[in-house]
Scaffold this motif. Structure first.
Motif, short mmCIF file in Angstrom:
data_model
loop_
_atom_site.label_atom_id
_atom_site.label_comp_id
_atom_site.label_asym_id
_atom_site.label_seq_id
_atom_site.Cartn_x
_atom_site.Cartn_y
_atom_site.Cartn_z
N CYS A 109 0.83 -1.22 0.00
CA CYS A 109 0.00 0.00 0.00
C CYS A 109 0.86 1.27 0.00
O CYS A 109 0.49 2.27 -0.58
N GLU A 110 2.03 1.19 0.62
CA GLU A 110 2.95 2.35 0.58
C GLU A 110 3.59 2.50 -0.80
O GLU A 110 4.02 3.58 -1.18
N THR A 111 3.68 1.40 -1.54
CA THR A 111 4.49 1.38 -2.77
C THR A 111 3.67 1.61 -4.03
O THR A 111 4.11 2.31 -4.94
N ILE A 112 2.49 0.99 -4.09
CA ILE A 112 1.70 0.99 -5.34
C ILE A 112 0.62 2.06 -5.27
O ILE A 112 -0.20 2.04 -4.34
N PRO A 113 0.57 2.98 -6.24
CA PRO A 113 -0.37 4.09 -6.15
C PRO A 113 -1.84 3.69 -5.96
O PRO A 113 -2.55 4.32 -5.18
N CYS A 114 -2.31 2.65 -6.67
CA CYS A 114 -3.75 2.32 -6.57
C CYS A 114 -4.08 1.54 -5.31
O CYS A 114 -5.25 1.32 -5.00
N ALA A 115 -3.05 1.10 -4.57
CA ALA A 115 -3.29 0.14 -3.49
C ALA A 115 -3.61 0.83 -2.16
O ALA A 115 -2.75 1.45 -1.55
N SER A 296 6.86 -17.22 1.02
CA SER A 296 6.68 -16.30 -0.11
C SER A 296 6.49 -14.87 0.38
O SER A 296 6.96 -13.92 -0.27
N LEU A 297 5.80 -14.72 1.50
CA LEU A 297 5.63 -13.36 2.04
C LEU A 297 6.97 -12.79 2.51
O LEU A 297 7.28 -11.61 2.29
N ALA A 298 7.78 -13.65 3.14
CA ALA A 298 9.12 -13.19 3.57
C ALA A 298 9.95 -12.81 2.35
O ALA A 298 10.66 -11.79 2.35
N ALA A 299 9.83 -13.61 1.29
CA ALA A 299 10.57 -13.33 0.05
C ALA A 299 10.08 -12.01 -0.55
O ALA A 299 10.88 -11.19 -1.02
N ALA A 300 8.76 -11.80 -0.54
CA ALA A 300 8.20 -10.58 -1.12
C ALA A 300 8.71 -9.34 -0.37
O ALA A 300 9.10 -8.34 -0.99
N LYS A 301 8.72 -9.44 0.95
CA LYS A 301 9.18 -8.30 1.75
C LYS A 301 10.63 -7.95 1.40
O LYS A 301 10.96 -6.79 1.11
N ALA A 302 11.49 -8.96 1.38
CA ALA A 302 12.90 -8.72 1.07
C ALA A 302 13.06 -8.20 -0.37
O ALA A 302 13.83 -7.27 -0.63
N ASN A 303 12.31 -8.79 -1.27
CA ASN A 303 12.40 -8.42 -2.70
C ASN A 303 11.97 -6.96 -2.92
O ASN A 303 12.68 -6.18 -3.55
N ILE A 304 10.82 -6.61 -2.36
CA ILE A 304 10.30 -5.24 -2.60
C ILE A 304 11.22 -4.20 -1.94
O ILE A 304 11.54 -3.17 -2.55
N LEU A 305 11.68 -4.51 -0.73
CA LEU A 305 12.58 -3.56 -0.06
C LEU A 305 13.88 -3.41 -0.85
O LEU A 305 14.38 -2.29 -1.02
N GLU A 306 14.40 -4.51 -1.34
CA GLU A 306 15.66 -4.45 -2.12
C GLU A 306 15.46 -3.63 -3.40
O GLU A 306 16.30 -2.80 -3.75
N ILE A 307 14.34 -3.87 -4.07
CA ILE A 307 14.08 -3.14 -5.33
C ILE A 307 14.00 -1.64 -5.04
O ILE A 307 14.53 -0.81 -5.78
N GLU A 309 15.20 0.06 -2.22
CA GLU A 309 16.40 0.66 -1.62
C GLU A 309 17.53 0.80 -2.64
O GLU A 309 18.29 1.76 -2.60
N LYS A 310 17.66 -0.16 -3.55
CA LYS A 310 18.78 -0.11 -4.50
C LYS A 310 18.37 0.46 -5.85
O LYS A 310 19.15 0.41 -6.80
N ASN A 311 17.16 0.95 -5.94
CA ASN A 311 16.65 1.43 -7.23
C ASN A 311 16.96 0.44 -8.37
O ASN A 311 17.56 0.78 -9.39
N ILE A 312 16.55 -0.78 -8.12
CA ILE A 312 16.85 -1.90 -9.03
C ILE A 312 16.25 -1.65 -10.41
O ILE A 312 16.83 -2.02 -11.44
#
Ligand SMILES: Cc1ncc(COP(=O)(O)O)c(C=O)c1O
Length: 430
Positions: A109-115, A296-307, A309-312
């Motif tokens: 919800c913090e990341t996606i405009p429509c969410a 999968s939720l743990a993976a999603a959290k790490a993945n989204i934060l990494e994307i 923070e590092k402007n992937i």
């Protein structure tokens, strides 16, 4: 690529066994032998690490299938791997709700405009099916306009050629509309007044939106009391961490995310305006055992934060641009009748021929020669963060050699003769 030997014996043996016990031989059409040159392409991959994969015969490839677009960072990416390993110690699916559900929902919800609210599911098809049901429940209408592919479930495959097993009563409940065809959408809204619940469409595929298509499609939906849903299963976390809706600055009522959300782990979600979810809550039933599965939720959290923070995403665009520009320069210089199209984060190699039969043969020859040189790609190419400069250089070397072979083959009019297996066979199922 010294471990590359072009051996496919073990792949072929496994495929024979698979055809005996697995319907279609594969769980996903886009992993099947028809996506490459059958007989030359590997059929089974055993391992992925970083940007490389290894097949069962021991060949190593620079990989652009990227887990069919589900891997944004790279295979076995440390931060995601650590998050999964840590979570594994505490269980994978418990009998009550896990805090990760709340944390990842808040992050989205913090990341996606429509969410403003989300629901977690497992597959892309789950998420688009949820969106279809929500659209219908919210509007009290039955018809849905859809784009190309949104998954295998009844509501959307009812409109396809392969619709056996789907009750005829729903065959007419979904209508296909081609991307960028605003006129068709206008006609449909006039033809079916107060019957269209909404439109679900990818915000973009290969060609850019024309003449403000996305803005006009949204306005049209709202003018007729319908909802707009973006299928961001492929574009999400790739065009922008906030999705293609951010990239094009058109915010839909709801959007579906899958593939890129958890760096290859099975998670999807439907996200959208709070008011929509609140209006249907208690009237529709959506509930699934593994919706809150924690790895999968743990993976999603790490993945989204990494994307984030590092402007992937910036890096994906850069690598994609290098590939696209490099490929098109090579095609120009060699005179091969090929082109690299699409947005840098989702690329496609096509021929320049309008005739699909000629197109498929030349494309197949190109793919054959590329895979023989240790680069694995299907009809789409997805850059990953872990693709290195060296990977891209070697890929473009392979492209140059393959393009020269294509050029010679067209000069000598023997493209088909040079194929060492069955050409790509992308059956039209839609
Ligand atoms: C645009 C789009 N929507 C939905 C889906 C379905 O996703 P899944 O295969 O995870 O069910 C796909 C799968 O390729 C897709 O490309």
């Amino acid at each position: 690529m010294n471990a590359h030997r072009n051996e496919t014996k073990k792949s072929e043996e496994l495929w024979q066994r698979a055809c005996n016990v697995i319907m279609d031989g594969t769980q996903l059409y886009s992993k099947g032998p028809m996506i490459g040159v059958d007989g030359v392409y590997p059929k089974y991959l055993r391992k992925g690490k970083g940007s490389h994969v290894w097949d069962v015969d021991g060949n190593e490839f620079i990989d652009y299938t990227s887990g069919v677009g589900s891997v944004v960072l790279g295979y076995g990416y440390e931060r995601v791997k650590d998050a999964i390993s840590k979570q594994l110690e505490d269980g994978t699916n418990l009998g009550l709700i896990h805090p990760l559900e709340v944390e990842v929902a808040e992050l989205i919800c913090e990341t996606i405009p429509c969410a403003e609210k989300v629901r977690f599911l497992k597959t892309g098809a789950d998420a688009t099916s949820a969106a279809a049901r929500i659209m219908r429940a919210y509007t009290g209408r039955d018809l849905i306009i859809k784009g190309e592919y949104h998954g295998w479930h009844d509501w959307c495959m009812a409109a396809s050629k392969r619709n056996a097993g789907i009750p005829e009563t729903i065959h007419n409940s979904v209508i296909y509309a081609e991307y960028n065809d605003l006129k068709k959408l206008e006609e449909l809204f006039l033809q079916y007044p107060d019957r269209i619940a909404g439109i679900i469409m990818e915000p973009v595929q290969l060609d850019p939106p024309e003449d403000n298509y996305l803005v006009k499609m949204k306005a049209l939906c709202h003018e007729h009391g319908a909802l707009l849903v973006f299928d961001e299963i492929v574009t999400g976390f790739r065009f922008d961490v906030a999705g293609a809706q951010k990239y094009f600055n058109v915010i839909p009522d709801m959007a579906c995310f899958g593939k890129g959300i958890a760096n290859g782990m099975p998670l999807s979600c439907v996200a959208g305006r709070r008011e929509i979810f609140d209006r249907v809550q208690g009237r529709i039933f959506m509930s699934t055992t593994f919706g809150g599965e924690m790895l999968s939720l743990a993976a999603a959290k790490a993945n989204i934060l990494e994307i984030k923070e590092k402007n992937i995403v910036r890096d994906l665009w850069k690598k994609g641009e290098q590939l696209k520009e490099g490929a098109n320069t090579i095609f120009r210089e060699t005179g091969a009748d090929l082109q690299c199209k699409g947005y840098p984060v989702r690329l496609l190699i096509l021929s320049t021929y309008p005739d699909p039969r000629q197109d498929v043969l030349l494309r197949s020859l190109f793919l054959q020669e590329v895979v023989k040189r240790g680069v694995l790609m299907a009809w789409q190419m997805f850059p990953m963060y872990m693709h290195s400069e060296e990977d891209i250089r070697l890929t473009l070397d392979a492209f140059r050699q393959a393009a020269m072979i294509c050029r010679n083959a067209t000069d000598q009019n023997n493209v088909a003769d040079r194929l060492e297996g069955k050409p790509v066979d992308w059956i039209e199922v839609l």
